[in-house]
Design an enzyme around this catalytic site. Structure first.
Site, short mmCIF file in Angstrom:
data_model
loop_
_atom_site.label_atom_id
_atom_site.label_comp_id
_atom_site.label_asym_id
_atom_site.label_seq_id
_atom_site.Cartn_x
_atom_site.Cartn_y
_atom_site.Cartn_z
N GLU A 128 -7.82 7.88 4.10
CA GLU A 128 -7.49 7.76 2.74
C GLU A 128 -8.66 7.46 1.95
O GLU A 128 -9.74 6.95 2.27
CB GLU A 128 -6.70 6.26 2.72
CG GLU A 128 -5.29 6.61 3.64
CD GLU A 128 -4.34 5.44 3.18
OE1 GLU A 128 -2.99 5.88 3.37
OE2 GLU A 128 -4.85 4.27 3.26
N CYS A 186 0.85 -1.17 0.03
CA CYS A 186 0.20 0.04 0.04
C CYS A 186 0.79 1.19 0.13
O CYS A 186 1.98 1.09 0.57
CB CYS A 186 -1.10 -0.20 1.13
SG CYS A 186 -0.26 -0.30 2.87
#
Length: 176
Positions: A110, A62
């Protein structure tokens, strides 16, 4: 080295220093990748030198895209940078948003493009020790069980993905 990421400040997408985005809990762009081999997921344990969630297990990789970087390009770049994985074509599976306390006064807020890539037995994984402490292939059902039994060993975002988005990300695997 200062790393700048795309984040929203007062409703406007702008370039913000990564640590500042996490200290202030600013909404920012992210990319998450899961590499699958059959019903197994390639998991990584984050390096101890990471400034948040060091030593925790998480999805394959990620990151935050660079300014004007397409999410697909970012996913391919980060597979190589973190794990030395090349030649996979990640497929976009989901777009989601989450907010989570990641410890140390830091917040991940996010907006994530989630990708899945299929691997075979020939996949070579060469973890970058600055990013990754260990890797392991874990059968999906075992992963779900392990996260339920020991949530403190896993990143907050992985727990959110499995709890709220598993069917969309993993499709048939999550439905078995």
């Amino acid at each position: 080295m200062t790393i700048m990421i795309p984040a929203w400040v007062n409703g406007t997408l702008t370039s913000v220093e990564k640590l500042e985005a996490h200290v202030k809990g600013l909404r920012h762009k992210a990319v998450s990748v899961f590499v699958l081999k059959g019903d197994a997921v390639l998991m990584q344990q984050r390096a101890m030198c990471k400034y948040h969630t060091p030593g925790l297990w998480t999805n394959t990789c990620c990151t935050h895209p660079e300014w004007d970087e397409a999410p697909e390009v970012c996913a391919i770049r980060r597979l190589d940078e973190e794990l030395g994985v090349r030649g996979l074509i990640p497929q976009h599976r989901h777009h989601l948003e989450y907010r989570a306390d990641v410890g140390g006064g830091l917040i991940e807020h996010e907006v994530v493009d989630v990708f899945v890539a299929e691997a075979d037995e020939t996949l070579v994984v060469l973890p970058n020790p600055d990013e990754v402490m260990a890797v392991e292939w874990v059968h999906f059902d075992d992963l779900v069980d392990q996260v339920a039994q020991h949530p403190d060993r896993y990143t907050p975002w992985l727990r959110i993905y499995l709890r709220d988005h598993a069917a969309t990300i993993f499709g048939e695997l999550a439905l078995l």
